[in-house]
Scaffold this active site. Structure first.
Site, PDB file in Angstrom:
ATOM      1  N   CYS A 150      -7.083  -1.353  12.739  1.00 34.69           N
ATOM      2  CA  CYS A 150      -6.462  -2.533  12.113  1.00 34.69           C
ATOM      3  C   CYS A 150      -5.756  -3.430  13.103  1.00 34.69           C
ATOM      4  O   CYS A 150      -5.489  -4.588  12.807  1.00 34.69           O
ATOM      5  CB  CYS A 150      -5.380  -2.115  11.121  1.00 34.69           C
ATOM      6  SG  CYS A 150      -5.715  -0.725  10.108  1.00 34.69           S
TER       7      CYS A 150
ATOM      8  N   ASN B 237      -7.773  -8.045   9.606  1.00 32.21           N
ATOM      9  CA  ASN B 237      -7.872  -8.348   8.179  1.00 32.21           C
ATOM     10  C   ASN B 237      -8.105  -9.811   7.788  1.00 32.21           C
ATOM     11  O   ASN B 237      -8.551 -10.088   6.681  1.00 32.21           O
ATOM     12  CB  ASN B 237      -6.587  -7.892   7.451  1.00 32.21           C
ATOM     13  CG  ASN B 237      -6.265  -6.438   7.677  1.00 32.21           C
ATOM     14  OD1 ASN B 237      -5.132  -6.030   7.525  1.00 32.21           O
ATOM     15  ND2 ASN B 237      -7.263  -5.638   8.046  1.00 32.21           N
TER      16      ASN B 237
ATOM     17  N   ARG C 128      -8.760  -4.352  -1.967  1.00 34.99           N
ATOM     18  CA  ARG C 128      -8.400  -5.611  -1.330  1.00 34.99           C
ATOM     19  C   ARG C 128      -9.540  -6.633  -1.374  1.00 34.99           C
ATOM     20  O   ARG C 128      -9.311  -7.817  -1.148  1.00 34.99           O
ATOM     21  CB  ARG C 128      -8.013  -5.365   0.128  1.00 34.99           C
ATOM     22  CG  ARG C 128      -6.845  -4.399   0.308  1.00 34.99           C
ATOM     23  CD  ARG C 128      -5.575  -4.966  -0.305  1.00 34.99           C
ATOM     24  NE  ARG C 128      -4.432  -4.128  -0.022  1.00 34.99           N
ATOM     25  CZ  ARG C 128      -3.702  -4.203   1.096  1.00 34.99           C
ATOM     26  NH1 ARG C 128      -4.011  -5.069   2.030  1.00 34.99           N
ATOM     27  NH2 ARG C 128      -2.665  -3.413   1.253  1.00 34.99           N
TER      28      ARG C 128
ATOM     29  N   ASN D 252       0.874  -1.181   0.000  1.00 32.75           N
ATOM     30  CA  ASN D 252       0.000   0.000   0.000  1.00 32.75           C
ATOM     31  C   ASN D 252       0.909   1.228   0.000  1.00 32.75           C
ATOM     32  O   ASN D 252       2.091   1.124   0.391  1.00 32.75           O
ATOM     33  CB  ASN D 252      -0.983  -0.040   1.185  1.00 32.75           C
ATOM     34  CG  ASN D 252      -0.295   0.215   2.512  1.00 32.75           C
ATOM     35  OD1 ASN D 252       0.347   1.244   2.715  1.00 32.75           O
ATOM     36  ND2 ASN D 252      -0.416  -0.734   3.443  1.00 32.75           N
TER      37      ASN D 252
ATOM     38  N   HIS E 234      -8.496   0.232   2.382  1.00 30.87           N
ATOM     39  CA  HIS E 234      -9.423  -0.577   3.184  1.00 30.87           C
ATOM     40  C   HIS E 234     -10.543   0.345   3.653  1.00 30.87           C
ATOM     41  O   HIS E 234     -10.280   1.506   3.988  1.00 30.87           O
ATOM     42  CB  HIS E 234      -8.744  -1.117   4.450  1.00 30.87           C
ATOM     43  CG  HIS E 234      -8.085  -2.452   4.320  1.00 30.87           C
ATOM     44  ND1 HIS E 234      -7.003  -2.804   5.099  1.00 30.87           N
ATOM     45  CD2 HIS E 234      -8.369  -3.539   3.550  1.00 30.87           C
ATOM     46  CE1 HIS E 234      -6.637  -4.052   4.804  1.00 30.87           C
ATOM     47  NE2 HIS E 234      -7.441  -4.510   3.864  1.00 30.87           N
TER      48      HIS E 234
ATOM     49  N   ASP F 192       2.939  -8.540   8.789  1.00 35.07           N
ATOM     50  CA  ASP F 192       1.662  -7.818   8.841  1.00 35.07           C
ATOM     51  C   ASP F 192       0.609  -8.537   9.681  1.00 35.07           C
ATOM     52  O   ASP F 192      -0.530  -8.079   9.768  1.00 35.07           O
ATOM     53  CB  ASP F 192       1.108  -7.615   7.422  1.00 35.07           C
ATOM     54  CG  ASP F 192       1.642  -6.343   6.764  1.00 35.07           C
ATOM     55  OD1 ASP F 192       2.075  -5.419   7.494  1.00 35.07           O
ATOM     56  OD2 ASP F 192       1.637  -6.281   5.520  1.00 35.07           O
TER      57      ASP F 192
END
Ligand code: ARG
Length: 302
Positions: free
Chosen positions: A296, A88, A171, A38, A200, A82
């Site tokens: 997130c 996610n 995504r 990103n 997102h 990540d």
């Protein structure tokens, strides 16, 4: 076939769902910026201060604990930098009948594919029903390997109702939402994302409670903005600077009263206080280097 935007239904006619009470957080032990998927990650490869990241993560965990939220911790895995962004990999759900489950994501970037199995194991231990896109989400929808879905990065529950906001364009593929809606029986309000900095949905829409949302309008099309205004009585708007640089809309309200947000979102904080919320500022700048902040870094579940 794309379903038309559901319009004209009254949210109050949808089944109420209790707010989730627990929060999952994944340790940042192996967090770093190792690749660029990103725009925020550009220029940050190898640039994370690990000790600082750990301290910031712990402070966020403590902020939830101070609010009385039950924090459950999952260990991060080596080679999955990540994985700390635990919003996610899944979409936890609770049906009006009280059944609890998760839909497993199919991550867009190959670098993140292996994260999902760790969360599947976690929810198996929680005795959640596990839904796979391929096997469980019906028809052609969700079954194409080319289609991705990034869980609560792009799928946000309308607080207190069996209603989902669905972001697509970067995504997550829109067709996945049709499949989810069909399988689980909730309506989805789709929002097309068109600015790569807001890749997102959780970077530009923060549902605060049943009637209030915080958004960055520049990330949406006119249709999307109208949809948001049609379903929230009160819509607060973050400025471009605070939304783009400080992830103001990646804030999170676990209880509809307090809002946890990246430090320095002065104008947004002011609006939140005026609207009656108690603002709790935290530092997530090590995680901003990877394109993530408060929302997130946690996953709410029941
Ligand atoms: N580096 C991660 C990625 O690009 C950050 C994910 C942030 N998560 C979020 N829900 N916005 O996938």
């Amino acid at each position: 076939m794309e379903t038309p935007f559901p319009t004209g239904f009254d949210i109050l006619t949808l089944p109420p769902i209790p707010l989730p009470r627990r929060v999952l957080m994944t340790t940042p032990t192996f967090f770093d910026v190792e690749y660029v998927i990103n725009p925020h990650m550009e220029g940050h490869i190898g640039g994370v201060d690990t000790d600082r990241a750990r301290a910031q993560w712990e402070a966020l965990r403590d902020a939830y604990r101070d609010l009385g939220v039950d924090v459950v911790v999952l260990e991060g895995a080596e080679g999955l930098p990540d994985m700390v962004f635990c919003a996610n990999q899944t979409l936890p759900y609770r049906t009006p009948g009280g059944d609890q489950g998760v839909v497993l994501s199919r991550m867009n970037a190959p670098e993140r594919h292996e994260e999902v199995a760790h969360y599947a194991r976690f929810f198996e231990d929680e005795a959640y029903e596990i839904l796979h896109l391929d096997a469980d989400i019906t028809g052609d929808l969700g079954s194409s390997p080319g289609q991705s879905f990034e869980g609560m990065g792009d799928a946000l529950w309308h607080p207190g109702r069996y209603l989902l906001w669905g972001g697509y364009g970067y995504r997550t593929d829109r067709a996945i939402f049709d499949g989810l809606s069909e399988r689980l029986g909730f309506p989805v309000l789709p929002l097309h994302l068109t600015d790569p900095d807001f890749y997102h949905l959780d970077t530009c829409l923060c549902p605060l409670d049943e009637t209030t949302a915080l958004i960055y309008p520049g990330a949406f099309q006119q249709e999307g903005i109208e949809l948001i205004h049609a379903h929230f009585d009160r819509v607060l708007e973050a400025s471009e600077g605070e939304a783009r640089e400080l992830f103001a809309c990646n804030a999170h309200s676990p209880d509809g009263k307090h809002v946890i947000i990246q430090r320095g979102c002065t104008e947004t904080d002011h609006q939140l206080s005026e609207a009656g919320y108690e603002v709790i500022e935290v530092d997530t700048d090590e995680f901003l280097k990877s394109g993530g902040s408060v929302f997130c870094m946690k996953l709410m579940f029941w």
